[in-house]
Scaffold this active site. Structure first.
Site, PDB file in Angstrom:
ATOM      1  N   HIS A 194       0.448  -5.842   5.908  1.00 14.21           N
ATOM      2  CA  HIS A 194       1.635  -6.215   6.655  1.00 14.21           C
ATOM      3  C   HIS A 194       0.740  -6.475   8.166  1.00 14.21           C
ATOM      4  O   HIS A 194       1.071  -7.410   8.798  1.00 14.21           O
ATOM      5  CB  HIS A 194       2.714  -5.379   7.306  1.00 14.21           C
ATOM      6  CG  HIS A 194       2.338  -4.206   7.988  1.00 14.21           C
ATOM      7  ND1 HIS A 194       1.894  -3.016   7.769  1.00 14.21           N
ATOM      8  CD2 HIS A 194       2.440  -4.002   9.513  1.00 14.21           C
ATOM      9  CE1 HIS A 194       1.704  -2.295   8.658  1.00 14.21           C
ATOM     10  NE2 HIS A 194       2.350  -2.846   9.732  1.00 14.21           N
ATOM     11  N   LYS A 202       0.839  -1.057  -0.178  1.00  9.55           N
ATOM     12  CA  LYS A 202       0.135   0.034  -0.066  1.00  9.55           C
ATOM     13  C   LYS A 202       0.659   1.243   0.122  1.00  9.55           C
ATOM     14  O   LYS A 202       2.157   1.317   0.562  1.00  9.55           O
ATOM     15  CB  LYS A 202      -0.986   0.071   1.119  1.00  9.55           C
ATOM     16  CG  LYS A 202      -0.200   0.214   2.433  1.00  9.55           C
ATOM     17  CD  LYS A 202      -1.374   0.540   3.593  1.00  9.55           C
ATOM     18  CE  LYS A 202      -1.426   1.904   3.922  1.00  9.55           C
ATOM     19  NZ  LYS A 202      -0.469   2.216   5.150  1.00  9.55           N
ATOM     20  N   GLU A 219      -2.328   4.501  17.951  1.00  7.35           N
ATOM     21  CA  GLU A 219      -1.001   4.661  17.890  1.00  7.35           C
ATOM     22  C   GLU A 219      -0.315   5.802  18.840  1.00  7.35           C
ATOM     23  O   GLU A 219      -1.377   6.769  18.827  1.00  7.35           O
ATOM     24  CB  GLU A 219      -0.598   5.005  16.559  1.00  7.35           C
ATOM     25  CG  GLU A 219      -0.834   3.828  15.524  1.00  7.35           C
ATOM     26  CD  GLU A 219      -0.102   4.089  14.171  1.00  7.35           C
ATOM     27  OE1 GLU A 219       1.082   3.732  14.098  1.00  7.35           O
ATOM     28  OE2 GLU A 219      -0.743   4.863  13.513  1.00  7.35           O
ATOM     29  N   LYS A 239      -3.932   8.609  15.678  1.00  8.94           N
ATOM     30  CA  LYS A 239      -2.548   8.874  15.887  1.00  8.94           C
ATOM     31  C   LYS A 239      -2.425   9.968  17.249  1.00  8.94           C
ATOM     32  O   LYS A 239      -3.567  10.394  17.336  1.00  8.94           O
ATOM     33  CB  LYS A 239      -1.683   9.471  14.808  1.00  8.94           C
ATOM     34  CG  LYS A 239      -1.752   8.943  13.381  1.00  8.94           C
ATOM     35  CD  LYS A 239      -0.278   8.704  12.791  1.00  8.94           C
ATOM     36  CE  LYS A 239      -0.306   7.800  11.630  1.00  8.94           C
ATOM     37  NZ  LYS A 239       0.487   6.592  11.734  1.00  8.94           N
ATOM     38  N   HIS A 266      -5.889  -2.111   6.737  1.00 12.38           N
ATOM     39  CA  HIS A 266      -5.610  -2.736   7.849  1.00 12.38           C
ATOM     40  C   HIS A 266      -6.957  -3.111   8.806  1.00 12.38           C
ATOM     41  O   HIS A 266      -7.022  -4.258   9.110  1.00 12.38           O
ATOM     42  CB  HIS A 266      -4.580  -2.152   8.868  1.00 12.38           C
ATOM     43  CG  HIS A 266      -3.377  -1.668   8.276  1.00 12.38           C
ATOM     44  ND1 HIS A 266      -2.625  -2.452   7.247  1.00 12.38           N
ATOM     45  CD2 HIS A 266      -2.343  -0.615   8.381  1.00 12.38           C
ATOM     46  CE1 HIS A 266      -1.469  -1.879   7.095  1.00 12.38           C
ATOM     47  NE2 HIS A 266      -1.481  -0.871   7.413  1.00 12.38           N
TER      48      HIS A 266
END
Ligand code: BG6
Length: 486
Positions: free
Chosen positions: A180, A150, A218, A333, A242
């Site tokens: 991932h 991506k 995150e 984030k 994801h």
């Protein structure tokens, strides 16, 4: 429990963009670790390909420095490093020109029968060009594999264009689209828990499951990636890929076989069954500055940006299994903790015989992706001791590192597993083109609706759990987000 290492066949892996960040941080260290545990055979070759003029010796020096920086010191054994560096080669190739291609092909054709894979660790605008050049120059073969990652397009239209262009020169069975998250141990364990145990599957539906929460939080901000991130935002950067994959694996029907197309067909059905999102099912946020450091707008250098660094969604799946169950998704984030989990919250027992039961949170299966990969099942039991029937909630906890011994504490990184799967020719943990397109088809309208609404993302404090309004999404249906704990 010691994991079994099954060596793969010898291979030639060409890494385009071999001098870039992903190669240095992830791809090369992952290959080294696979060699160190005996999975990557010493007959393999890792051929760096990039525009920089470099000798083989200079490239090896760069590789050796990357290993020192990104491989755990205890795995760095001088003799293994030497063996690894002995497998490494380099060719200067101009991806957009003609230089270097014939040298690369010649090198590859020294071993025509060996598995051949091309990892395009380059800017996405180069994917099509490199793929076509591989075909034109004869570097690619009908059996070779191509690996991309991506962003796979920016929207449905660009994703279709990319897929169409790749399909002119590669079969779908040769294209490995990495997400991932699919390489993370717990994500695969989700399939094992669901489909290798008889316990959960009969309860895995809206009759027994009250709601599901999928969180990827995150604690870092956009760091040095502001210019990329500001064009993407949390929806494109995290949800379209994801979180969508986590949602699919949680909600999909049991595939008839554990093979790539059977699994991917079921995931695709989930995406296609998603109700279109309404703007009222979404909350966007942007972290603001605090006294100590700048906020999102400072980090991306645009005081007017409306890109979201946080998003929360209330999602419904229109099928027999899930009608009536809400799936809440959130990612952002600069949140209170780095924590990723899937929480499957079960309904209360149909009849309460204990007076306290309404105050209990009820059963929940928490699948933790990071940190401390593992699974917890929350149960209600009697609090020990005399004094009446008092209830307490206890976790039945299985942290993989504890449960499976020290070996599990060093679980392979996502890239290690995924690269070995490329070599093995197993596409189960890779996204198929139609999945990627279906995911864009679902996310595009809401991104457009946000833009049309002219509204701004809601500000939130760094270190918080995101905008307060995200709580309204869940509370409207009597649910509450789990606390963000690291
Ligand atoms: C990447 C996103 O795909 O995933 C990043 O582009 C994000 O913005 C990262 O930080 C998160 O990955 P992980 O494995 O650290 O959860």
């Amino acid at each position: 429990m010691v994991s079994t290492v099954i060596p793969v066949q010898p291979f030639d892996l060409v890494i385009f963009g071999a001098t870039g960040d992903l190669a240095k941080r992830k791809i090369l260290p992952s290959l080294y670790r696979r060699l160190a545990v005996g999975q990557m055979p010493p007959e393999a070759r890792v051929i760096g390909a990039a525009r920089s003029k470099m000798t083989r010796a200079e490239f090896r020096k760069m590789v050796s420095e990357s290993l020192e920086e990104f491989v755990q010191p205890k795995l760095l054994k001088p003799e293994t490093v030497e063996t690894f560096l002995g497998l490494v080669d380099y060719v200067t190739v101009d991806a957009t020109g003609t230089n270097g291609w014939s040298t690369l092909c010649k090198k590859l054709n020294e071993r025509p029968d060996v598995i051949r894979a091309f990892y395009l660790s380059v800017a996405p605008f180069l994917f099509e060009e490199i793929a076509h050049r591989l075909a034109e120059t004869g570097c690619s073969t009908p059996e070779c594999r191509i690996v991309i990652e991506k962003p796979l397009g920016h929207d449905l239209q660009s994703a279709k264009k990319l897929n169409a262009s790749l399909s002119q020169v590669f079969d779908e069975g040769q294209i490995y689209r990495i997400d991932h998250y699919l390489g993370k141990e717990t994500v695969q364990n989700l399939m094992a828990i669901r489909f290798a145990n008889a316990l959960f599957e009969p309860l895995w539906n809206s009759g027994f499951i009250e709601h599901v929460q999928i969180t990827v939080a995150e604690s870092v901000g956009v760091e040095g990636r502001g210019s990329y991130y500001d064009k993407s935002g949390a929806m494109r950067d995290m949800v379209q890929n994801h979180l969508m994959q986590l949602l699919c694996l949680t909600a999909m029907e049991p595939p008839s076989r554990f093979d790539p197309d059977a699994v991917r067909d079921e995931k695709l059905k989930v995406i296609r069954a998603l109700d279109p999102l309404k703007i009222t099912d979404t909350v966007r946020g942007q972290y603001r500055a605090n006294g100590k450091e700048g906020g999102y707008l400072d980090h991306v250098g645009d005081p007017h940006s409306r890109t979201e660094s946080y998003v929360a969604l209330r999602v419904h799946i229109s099928n027999w299994r899930w009608s009536g169950t809400s799936f809440y998704l959130r990612t952002g984030k600069k949140l209170a903790a780095r924590t990723s989990e899937i929480a499957v919250v079960f309904k209360h027992p149909p009849h309460a015989i204990f007076p306290q039961v309404d105050e209990q949170k009820g059963n929940a299966l928490i699948i933790r992706l990071q940190p401390d990969e593992g699974i917890t099942f929350r149960m209600t039991i009697k609090e020990p001791g005399p004094g009446g029937m008092r209830l307490a909630e206890v976790p039945l906890d299985m942290t993989f590192a504890d449960a499976l011994g020290e070996e599990a504490g060093e679980m392979p990184e996502a890239y290690e597993r995924l690269i070995m799967d490329v070599v093995r020719g197993d596409q189960t943990l890779f996204m198929r083109g139609d999945e990627v397109e279906a995911a864009w088809a679902w996310t595009d309208p809401i991104i457009a609706a946000w833009a049309e609404s002219g509204s701004k993302p809601l500000p939130y404090d760094p270190g918080s759990a995101g905008p307060i309004d995200s709580y309204k999404l869940t509370m409207a249906e009597g649910h509450i987000w789990r606390e963000l704990l690291s």
